[in-house]
Write a protein that holds these residues in place. Structure first.
Motif, PDB file in Angstrom:
ATOM      1  N   THR A   8       0.874  -1.177   0.000  1.00 47.89           N
ATOM      2  CA  THR A   8       0.000   0.000   0.000  1.00 47.89           C
ATOM      3  C   THR A   8       0.909   1.225   0.000  1.00 47.89           C
ATOM      4  O   THR A   8       1.940   1.233   0.680  1.00 47.89           O
ATOM      5  CB  THR A   8      -0.932   0.007   1.228  1.00 47.89           C
ATOM      6  N   MET A  16      -8.224  -0.382   2.402  1.00 53.94           N
ATOM      7  CA  MET A  16      -6.951  -0.939   1.919  1.00 53.94           C
ATOM      8  C   MET A  16      -6.740  -2.331   2.503  1.00 53.94           C
ATOM      9  O   MET A  16      -6.265  -3.244   1.826  1.00 53.94           O
ATOM     10  CB  MET A  16      -5.782  -0.035   2.301  1.00 53.94           C
ATOM     11  N   ALA A  19      -8.602  -4.898   0.713  1.00 55.00           N
ATOM     12  CA  ALA A  19      -7.960  -5.194  -0.577  1.00 55.00           C
ATOM     13  C   ALA A  19      -6.766  -6.130  -0.373  1.00 55.00           C
ATOM     14  O   ALA A  19      -6.583  -7.096  -1.123  1.00 55.00           O
ATOM     15  CB  ALA A  19      -7.524  -3.903  -1.259  1.00 55.00           C
ATOM     16  N   ILE A 100      -1.462  -0.902  -4.171  1.00 54.43           N
ATOM     17  CA  ILE A 100      -2.728  -0.266  -3.784  1.00 54.43           C
ATOM     18  C   ILE A 100      -2.411   1.176  -3.390  1.00 54.43           C
ATOM     19  O   ILE A 100      -1.660   1.410  -2.434  1.00 54.43           O
ATOM     20  CB  ILE A 100      -3.371  -1.018  -2.591  1.00 54.43           C
TER      21      ILE A 100
END
Ligand code: F6P
Length: 319
Positions: A8, A16, A19, A100
């Motif tokens: 991330t 996040m 994900a 991400i």
């Protein structure tokens, strides 16, 4: 493909973690090992990279922030810095990475793909400023946070015949401000798109007070446009309202992700792994008209921002 990494990067965003979890679980369930890269590209360069298990991404779907940590690393633009990162990945047999983050993170993902490490970008940012996707992961949660705060400000503003000037995040994108303006029934929204004519806004406030006899007014202003405290003082001096400013700040970045953000993150995470399994890199995942699709990162970075004209018109018709 046998091993992938996930990181991330940039400003964190609620969802996040959902994900990261989706990428990890979908990959593991497809027989691919997953490595967490900590603190964004910084951890890639420094070799802060650890295997992720199913269990490690358990109990994170409801958590805000990112369990992998995040950072902004402007030096990643430097090819020699990226070389170091690629070496770290190769040393561990990591063939591809899910990144991400926001547009800055996408640029890094594209550069790595060009160096032989397939990367897929997932849009993780509260700003909703990645133009190729209708929504980014974290936008819906941040919107809920803004709406909840403004609803509270309205209560107290109304009791005291005040005008609340609220500064909303979004970097250069006015979406959070506009959506919140509609959802909260604000009187005025100011974004990069509307522009800011201070005298015009003051005049509208005088009209809301004298003609419309409003007990309160809410003005939502996107960050980086004006000093909201100074503007609130002008409201007190030149209109019938007493002005008060609130900068919502990083409150907007935290909190448990909404179900919509969790589902969006899960759908996008799945897509990222599927693309990597097909040997595809240099693309990013988007939601367009409720379909999960992928577009080339170069293209995603060059799509012009949608004007949102209809929504601004709607806002004006609701005041
Ligand atoms: O990109 C997310 C964001 O919160 C923007 O809305 C804001 O302009 C910026 O990050 C703040 O950055 P930082 O957390 O580094 O202060």
């Amino acid at each position: 493909i046998k091993r992938i990494g996930v990181l991330t990067s940039g400003g964190d965003a609620p969802g996040m973690n959902a994900a990261i979890r989706a990428v990890t679980r979908v990959a593991l369930n497809s027989g691919i090992e997953v490595f967490g890269i900590y603190d964004g590209y910084r951890g890639m360069v420094d070799g802060h990279i650890e295997p992720l298990t199913r269990k490690e991404v358990g109990e994170v779907i409801d958590r805000g922030g990112t369990v992998l940590g995040s950072a902004r690393l402007p030096e990643f633009k430097d090819p020699s810095v990226r070389e170091k990162a690629v070496e770290q990945l190769k040393k561990r047999g990591i063939e591809a990475v899910v990144v991400i983050g926001g547009d800055g993170s996408y640029r890094g993902a594209l550069a790595l793909t060009e160096m032989g490490i397939n990367c897929i970008g997932l849009p993780g940012t509260i700003d909703n400023d990645i133009t190729s996707t209708d929504y980014t992961i974290g936008f819906d949660t941040a919107l809920h946070t803004v709406v909840e705060a403004v609803d509270k400000l309205r209560d107290t503003s109304s009791s005291h015949h005040r005008c609340s000037v609220v500064e909303v995040m979004g970097n250069r994108c006015g979406d959070l401000t506009l959506w919140a303006g509609i959802a909260c029934g604000a009187e005025i929204v100011v974004t990069a798109q509307t522009g800011f004519d201070e005298e015009e806004v003051l005049e509208r406030l005088r009209e809301l007070d004298l003609v419309r006899k409003k007990r309160h007014a809410i003005v939502l202003i996107s960050e980086k446009i004006t000093d909201v405290h100074q503007f609130a003082r002008k409201i007190t001096q030149t209109t019938g309202f007493s002005g008060r400013a609130t900068i919502l700040g990083h409150i907007q970045r935290g909190g448990s992700p909404t179900p919509s953000d969790r589902v969006l993150a899960s759908r996008m995470g799945e897509k990222a792994v599927d693309l990597l399994m097909q040997g595809i890199g240099g693309r990013c995942v988007c939601i367009q008209q409720n379909e999960i699709v992928d577009v080339a990162i170069e293209e995603a970075l060059s799509v012009p921002r949608e004007s949102r004209k209809q929504l601004y018109n709607l806002f004006e018709r609701l005041v």
